[in-house]
Motif scaffolding. Structure first.
Motif, PDB file in Angstrom:
ATOM      1  N   ALA A  23       0.840  -1.203   0.000  1.00  0.00           N
ATOM      2  CA  ALA A  23       0.000   0.000   0.000  1.00  0.00           C
ATOM      3  C   ALA A  23       0.875   1.253   0.000  1.00  0.00           C
ATOM      4  O   ALA A  23       1.909   1.312   0.664  1.00  0.00           O
ATOM      5  CB  ALA A  23      -0.919   0.002   1.214  1.00  0.00           C
ATOM      6  N   SER A  24       0.454   2.263  -0.746  1.00  0.00           N
ATOM      7  CA  SER A  24       1.181   3.523  -0.831  1.00  0.00           C
ATOM      8  C   SER A  24       0.170   4.654  -0.984  1.00  0.00           C
ATOM      9  O   SER A  24      -1.039   4.423  -1.062  1.00  0.00           O
ATOM     10  CB  SER A  24       2.179   3.493  -1.993  1.00  0.00           C
ATOM     11  N   ALA A  47       3.277  11.586   2.241  1.00  0.00           N
ATOM     12  CA  ALA A  47       2.127  12.459   2.020  1.00  0.00           C
ATOM     13  C   ALA A  47       2.128  13.562   3.072  1.00  0.00           C
ATOM     14  O   ALA A  47       2.604  13.373   4.196  1.00  0.00           O
ATOM     15  CB  ALA A  47       0.827  11.670   2.085  1.00  0.00           C
ATOM     16  N   VAL A  48       1.576  14.730   2.715  1.00  0.00           N
ATOM     17  CA  VAL A  48       1.453  15.865   3.627  1.00  0.00           C
ATOM     18  C   VAL A  48       0.055  16.449   3.463  1.00  0.00           C
ATOM     19  O   VAL A  48      -0.418  16.634   2.334  1.00  0.00           O
ATOM     20  CB  VAL A  48       2.517  16.948   3.347  1.00  0.00           C
ATOM     21  N   ASN A  49      -0.593  16.734   4.596  1.00  0.00           N
ATOM     22  CA  ASN A  49      -1.945  17.293   4.583  1.00  0.00           C
ATOM     23  C   ASN A  49      -2.037  18.377   5.651  1.00  0.00           C
ATOM     24  O   ASN A  49      -1.591  18.180   6.780  1.00  0.00           O
ATOM     25  CB  ASN A  49      -2.966  16.182   4.845  1.00  0.00           C
ATOM     26  N   VAL A  50      -2.605  19.530   5.290  1.00  0.00           N
ATOM     27  CA  VAL A  50      -2.803  20.634   6.233  1.00  0.00           C
ATOM     28  C   VAL A  50      -4.247  21.093   6.135  1.00  0.00           C
ATOM     29  O   VAL A  50      -4.767  21.295   5.023  1.00  0.00           O
ATOM     30  CB  VAL A  50      -1.852  21.812   5.929  1.00  0.00           C
ATOM     31  N   THR A  51      -4.919  21.247   7.281  1.00  0.00           N
ATOM     32  CA  THR A  51      -6.294  21.717   7.309  1.00  0.00           C
ATOM     33  C   THR A  51      -6.448  22.795   8.372  1.00  0.00           C
ATOM     34  O   THR A  51      -5.664  22.872   9.322  1.00  0.00           O
ATOM     35  CB  THR A  51      -7.292  20.586   7.612  1.00  0.00           C
ATOM     36  N   GLY A  52      -7.476  23.601   8.223  1.00  0.00           N
ATOM     37  CA  GLY A  52      -7.813  24.610   9.225  1.00  0.00           C
ATOM     38  C   GLY A  52      -9.302  24.844   9.234  1.00  0.00           C
ATOM     39  O   GLY A  52      -9.962  24.745   8.191  1.00  0.00           O
ATOM     40  N   PRO A  72       5.799  10.228   6.436  1.00  0.00           N
ATOM     41  CA  PRO A  72       6.995   9.829   5.692  1.00  0.00           C
ATOM     42  C   PRO A  72       6.983   8.384   5.235  1.00  0.00           C
ATOM     43  O   PRO A  72       7.878   7.958   4.522  1.00  0.00           O
ATOM     44  CB  PRO A  72       8.121  10.071   6.700  1.00  0.00           C
ATOM     45  N   SER A  73       5.960   7.631   5.635  1.00  0.00           N
ATOM     46  CA  SER A  73       5.834   6.220   5.274  1.00  0.00           C
ATOM     47  C   SER A  73       4.358   5.861   5.263  1.00  0.00           C
ATOM     48  O   SER A  73       3.576   6.445   6.019  1.00  0.00           O
ATOM     49  CB  SER A  73       6.581   5.345   6.289  1.00  0.00           C
ATOM     50  N   PRO A  74       3.944   4.893   4.447  1.00  0.00           N
ATOM     51  CA  PRO A  74       2.549   4.434   4.513  1.00  0.00           C
ATOM     52  C   PRO A  74       2.181   3.817   5.858  1.00  0.00           C
ATOM     53  O   PRO A  74       0.999   3.660   6.155  1.00  0.00           O
ATOM     54  CB  PRO A  74       2.466   3.396   3.388  1.00  0.00           C
ATOM     55  N   PHE A  75       3.160   3.484   6.688  1.00  0.00           N
ATOM     56  CA  PHE A  75       2.889   2.824   7.949  1.00  0.00           C
ATOM     57  C   PHE A  75       2.580   3.777   9.099  1.00  0.00           C
ATOM     58  O   PHE A  75       1.988   3.368  10.092  1.00  0.00           O
ATOM     59  CB  PHE A  75       4.076   1.936   8.345  1.00  0.00           C
ATOM     60  N   TYR A  76       2.975   5.039   8.999  1.00  0.00           N
ATOM     61  CA  TYR A  76       2.779   5.916  10.145  1.00  0.00           C
ATOM     62  C   TYR A  76       2.726   7.371   9.711  1.00  0.00           C
ATOM     63  O   TYR A  76       3.067   7.717   8.579  1.00  0.00           O
ATOM     64  CB  TYR A  76       3.895   5.718  11.178  1.00  0.00           C
TER      65      TYR A  76
END
Length: 204
Positions: A23-24, A47-52, A72-76
């Motif tokens: 998984a990725s 992945a990087v996600n920012v919300t407000g 930085p990893s699909p695991f965490y």
């Protein structure tokens, strides 16, 4: 013990989760019509996600929240939150802020479901500052483009008191951006603050 962290028992690996190791991340949720944040092949390793968002509790209470998630990893992932409250009073404004930092393990990483839990630190600042250990758990379900459903609960121990935070959202995904509505609640002892929220975010 192995099944708790990997989603499969030693003798039944393929029957439980054949894509556990492969998984990725998709570039953003619904990059493909029926696939959420995770894909089973040809994805990214980070992945990087920012919300407000803004929370409405009463006519005199204003609140904001900013949340970031670096994976930085699909695991965490590493997740940080800050939520600030300002209440207008007769003698001036009263301020309260919560801070959170978590290291989360992605227990389920399928193309339609993401489930995680983790541990970290929660802080609260008013006249004084308090910090203590905390734990969180969350779930996001991707039933089909462009919607997803998100829920999260965390609890921390500050100055011998339990501090709860819960949030539930309906997300509308538009390419790399997301717009959402939901409900958020904070509880410290017998005191609680909550109300509807409206916000937006970006995937990088």
């Amino acid at each position: 013990f192995k099944g708790l962290f990997t989603g499969a028992w030693p003798t039944e690996w393929e029957n439980h989760n054949p894509h556990f190791w492969t998984a990725s991340y998709a570039p953003y949720p619904y990059h493909s019509p029926k696939k959420g944040l995770f894909v089973n092949a040809n994805g990214r390793r980070h992945a990087v996600n920012v919300t407000g968002h803004y929370l409405h509790s009463s006519a005199t209470l204003r609140s904001y929240s900013v949340r970031s998630r670096f994976s930085p990893s699909p695991f965490y992932n590493i997740e940080a939150h800050v939520s600030g409250f300002t209440e207008a009073g007769q003698t001036g404004d009263d301020h309260l802020a919560f801070y959170d930092l978590y290291f989360n393990y992605h227990r389920v990483r399928t193309e339609t479901v993401m489930f995680w839990y983790g541990a970290g630190i929660k802080g609260m600042q008013r006249e004084d500052e308090y910090y203590g250990p905390a734990a969180d758990v969350g779930l996001e379900v991707y039933p089909g483009r462009p919607l997803s459903f998100y829920g999260m609960v965390n609890i921390g121990s500050l100055n011998s008191r339990a501090v709860w935070e819960s949030m539930f959202r309906v997300n509308l995904h538009l390419h790399r951006s997301v717009v959402y509505l939901g409900y958020q609640r904070f509880a410290v002892g017998r005191v609680s603050i909550g109300g509807p929220i409206a916000g937006l975010g970006l995937y990088f």
